[in-house]
Design an enzyme around this catalytic site. Structure first.
Site, PDB file in Angstrom:
ATOM      1  N   MET A 127       5.754  46.306  35.147  1.00 33.76           N
ATOM      2  CA  MET A 127       7.358  46.779  35.140  1.00 33.76           C
ATOM      3  C   MET A 127       7.728  46.905  37.017  1.00 33.76           C
ATOM      4  O   MET A 127       8.289  47.994  37.282  1.00 33.76           O
ATOM      5  CB  MET A 127       7.766  47.963  34.398  1.00 33.76           C
ATOM      6  N   ASP A 146      10.181  44.395  19.761  1.00 37.52           N
ATOM      7  CA  ASP A 146      10.989  44.231  21.412  1.00 37.52           C
ATOM      8  C   ASP A 146      11.126  42.722  21.415  1.00 37.52           C
ATOM      9  O   ASP A 146       9.897  41.458  21.313  1.00 37.52           O
ATOM     10  CB  ASP A 146      10.270  45.831  22.308  1.00 37.52           C
ATOM     11  N   THR A 181      -3.192  42.472  26.996  1.00 40.01           N
ATOM     12  CA  THR A 181      -3.536  43.060  28.123  1.00 40.01           C
ATOM     13  C   THR A 181      -2.511  42.012  29.276  1.00 40.01           C
ATOM     14  O   THR A 181      -3.064  40.885  29.561  1.00 40.01           O
ATOM     15  CB  THR A 181      -3.390  43.875  28.700  1.00 40.01           C
ATOM     16  N   ALA A 182      -1.330  42.515  29.477  1.00 36.88           N
ATOM     17  CA  ALA A 182      -0.456  41.297  30.262  1.00 36.88           C
ATOM     18  C   ALA A 182      -1.333  40.543  31.719  1.00 36.88           C
ATOM     19  O   ALA A 182      -1.452  39.726  32.186  1.00 36.88           O
ATOM     20  CB  ALA A 182       0.838  41.799  30.838  1.00 36.88           C
ATOM     21  N   GLY A 232       4.280  34.848  32.060  1.00 35.54           N
ATOM     22  CA  GLY A 232       3.250  33.923  31.740  1.00 35.54           C
ATOM     23  C   GLY A 232       2.693  34.458  30.689  1.00 35.54           C
ATOM     24  O   GLY A 232       3.068  34.778  29.593  1.00 35.54           O
ATOM     25  N   LYS A 272      14.137  47.341  24.752  1.00 34.73           N
ATOM     26  CA  LYS A 272      13.669  47.456  25.557  1.00 34.73           C
ATOM     27  C   LYS A 272      13.556  46.993  26.644  1.00 34.73           C
ATOM     28  O   LYS A 272      12.563  46.201  27.809  1.00 34.73           O
ATOM     29  CB  LYS A 272      12.076  47.583  25.254  1.00 34.73           C
ATOM     30  N   GLY A 325       4.272  43.880  22.917  1.00 30.82           N
ATOM     31  CA  GLY A 325       3.935  42.955  23.915  1.00 30.82           C
ATOM     32  C   GLY A 325       2.479  42.956  24.500  1.00 30.82           C
ATOM     33  O   GLY A 325       2.575  44.404  24.990  1.00 30.82           O
ATOM     34  N   ILE A 339      -2.091  49.817  26.347  1.00 28.79           N
ATOM     35  CA  ILE A 339      -1.853  49.817  28.113  1.00 28.79           C
ATOM     36  C   ILE A 339      -0.364  49.673  28.182  1.00 28.79           C
ATOM     37  O   ILE A 339       0.337  48.430  28.225  1.00 28.79           O
ATOM     38  CB  ILE A 339      -2.728  48.544  28.764  1.00 28.79           C
ATOM     39  N   THR A 378       1.044  -0.999  -0.105  1.00 30.78           N
ATOM     40  CA  THR A 378      -0.036   0.045   0.188  1.00 30.78           C
ATOM     41  C   THR A 378       0.535   1.179  -0.298  1.00 30.78           C
ATOM     42  O   THR A 378       0.672   2.579  -1.020  1.00 30.78           O
ATOM     43  CB  THR A 378      -0.950  -0.275   1.378  1.00 30.78           C
ATOM     44  N   VAL A 379       1.866   1.339   0.651  1.00 31.60           N
ATOM     45  CA  VAL A 379       2.296   2.086   0.668  1.00 31.60           C
ATOM     46  C   VAL A 379       3.188   2.237  -0.817  1.00 31.60           C
ATOM     47  O   VAL A 379       3.610   3.695  -1.365  1.00 31.60           O
ATOM     48  CB  VAL A 379       4.128   1.999   2.083  1.00 31.60           C
ATOM     49  N   PRO A 434      -0.045  38.438  25.337  1.00 31.46           N
ATOM     50  CA  PRO A 434       1.045  37.818  27.140  1.00 31.46           C
ATOM     51  C   PRO A 434       2.272  37.179  26.659  1.00 31.46           C
ATOM     52  O   PRO A 434       3.350  37.088  27.952  1.00 31.46           O
ATOM     53  CB  PRO A 434       0.159  37.950  28.264  1.00 31.46           C
TER      54      PRO A 434
END
Length: 476
Positions: free
Chosen positions: A385, A250, A333-334, A414, A272, A303, A308, A22-23, A227
């Site tokens: 931060m 960044d 947002t984170a 996270g 950054k 990121g 924000i 078959t292969v 995030p």
């Protein structure tokens, strides 16, 4: 990559398939579809191989091949499932300069046969490098269901206009953009809806509009990458990542996300890190403006969410002042992403009826917040931060009379596979974080919702709220 993905032209060239399994039948079928001159060797092939006998480009030899048979062969497939035959094929085919693939014998393979999705003339090949072929088959089944058959017909339809498009849009970058607009715009929509006549009318109109002039206008796209987990990208963000000419990104943008950028897009890393910027904010903005004025589509990939604590507003003020078109794509947002991945809800009817996002750092350094206003009963505080300033932040809150037993969590990396969560109280979290030696980026969550960490059954979160070695490989 363990293997270089290429598409090999075999039309009119000899391809040998040894075996009647078959292969072997699948190898024969694939080679014939690509226009090869196929020779099958097997004394008694199975029914699936016999079904191809009589094809004008197939020759059957009712025997096992010998070394002389491989001279002038481009590709040799071993599919007999007999070790000695496979070994002979590999040795003889390699001596003749052929590319060899022996089914289920990785040491005898110069290449791997991928799972294929066909939408003639479009071919999509999927491979796991031999590590997990079942995954490739599952992905193929999903793509078969997702990819309309009409895409193949669309490719054939557009092929008839290649020469005229080349003349109408001589600039290479603009021509690629013109093709993208055709396929993803009104022309492609009409064709995929079965209205080929309307699609042709629209395409003719585009050709007459002087598209090369229209497409020289540059743009800036400010896109949130979320995030860290690539699966948390929005569809719109992914689409723009595939269309950008140049990308400024960044360190908060994970490697898995950068890998999703268009392969031939220019990538500019802008650093950054805290107190360590590859380019200053002014230099980043100036370069974005300069590239957009060249007519390029400039993607600023950040990121989390760019509006924000992402300084997106600052960058766009100068871009907009130059009259450059701008589009913003929000990201998760984170605070939202990391809280969810750690199993810490930011609001909860019994613990927090409000939530505040603040940053530990401003233009002049660590900000002197009024912590009695923020870290209080019924409210969650998320500090961006703040990892490098955690001692200053905690000491300030304690000095202002905030309860030393207020629960605190620090979520490092996270949503990513190496996520770690350190929990404690306002009084002892700094010592726990120092002991854990977190690399960052990290987010600080202050409030009674932290007491729910490990209690909600979220994957990756454990019941011991003082665990300092949590690995969240199964978070997502």
């Amino acid at each position: 990559m363990d293997y270089l993905p290429i598409f090999l032209e075999v039309a009119g060239k000899r391809v040998i398939v040894d075996g009647g399994t078959t292969v072997a039948a699948r190898r024969v079928e694939r080679a014939l579809n690509a226009g090869a001159l196929v020779e099958v060797f097997d004394p008694d092939p199975g029914d699936e191989v016999r079904a191809f006998l009589g094809h004008e480009r197939l020759t059957h030899h009712a025997r096992v091949p010998d070394e002389a048979d491989f001279q002038g062969c481009l590709v040799a497939y071993g599919a007999s499932e007999e070790h000695d035959r496979d070994a002979l094929l590999h040795r003889a085919a390699k001596a003749a300069g052929a590319l060899v693939n022996v089914a289920d014998e990785k040491q005898y393979c110069d290449f791997i046969t991928p799972s294929v999705v066909e939408r003639d003339p479009i071919t999509i090949a999927i491979s796991t490098g031999g590590a997990a072929p079942v995954i490739a088959r599952i992905l193929r089944a999903r793509m078969e269901a997702m990819l309309p058959a009409a895409y193949g017909r669309l490719a054939k339809f557009l092929a008839d206009f290649r020469g005229r498009i080349y003349e109408a849009v001589p600039n290479g970058r603009n021509r690629r953009r013109f093709w993208e607009n055709l396929i993803e715009g009104p022309v492609g929509d009409a064709f995929l809806a079965g209205e080929e006549g309307l699609a042709q009318e629209r395409l003719e109109a585009e050709l007459q509009r002087g598209a090369d002039v229209d497409l020289k206008r540059g743009e800036v796209w400010l896109v949130g990458a979320g995030p860290g987990d690539p699966d948390l990208l929005t569809f719109k963000a992914l689409r723009m990542m595939q269309h950008a000419d140049v990308v400024f990104y960044d360190r908060l943008v994970g490697d898995g996300i950068v890998d999703l950028l268009r392969r031939d897009a220019e990538r500019i890393y802008v650093g950054k890190k805290p107190n360590e910027h590859t380019l200053t904010q002014r230099e980043i903005t100036d370069q974005m403006i300069e590239r957009a004025k060249r007519g390029e589509r400039v993607l600023r990939l950040k990121g989390g969410d760019p509006f924000i604590f992402g300084r997106g507003g600052e960058e766009l003020e100068d871009v907009a002042a130059e009259g450059i078109p701008v589009e913003v794509v929000p990201g998760i947002t984170a605070a939202a992403g990391c809280g969810a991945a750690a199993g810490i809800p930011l609001t909860h009817r019994d613990h927090a009826q409000s939530c505040v996002f603040i940053t530990a750092h401003g233009a002049g350094g660590v900000i002197g917040h009024d912590w009695t206003r923020y870290a209080r009963k019924g409210q969650t505080v998320v500090v961006y931060m703040g990892l490098n300033a955690i001692k200053t932040v905690m000491d300030a809150a304690l000095a202002q009379g905030v309860d030393p037993e207020m629960p605190v969590a620090v979520i490092d990396n996270g949503t990513r596979l190496d996520q770690r969560v350190i929990t404690g109280t306002l009084a002892d979290i700094e010592a726990r974080v120092v002991k854990a030696d977190l690399p960052g980026p990290a987010l600080i969550v202050i409030g009674h919702v932290v007491s729910l960490y490990g209690a909600l059954g979220v994957k990756g979160a454990v019941a011991d709220q003082y665990d300092m070695t949590l690995k969240a490989g199964s978070t997502l």
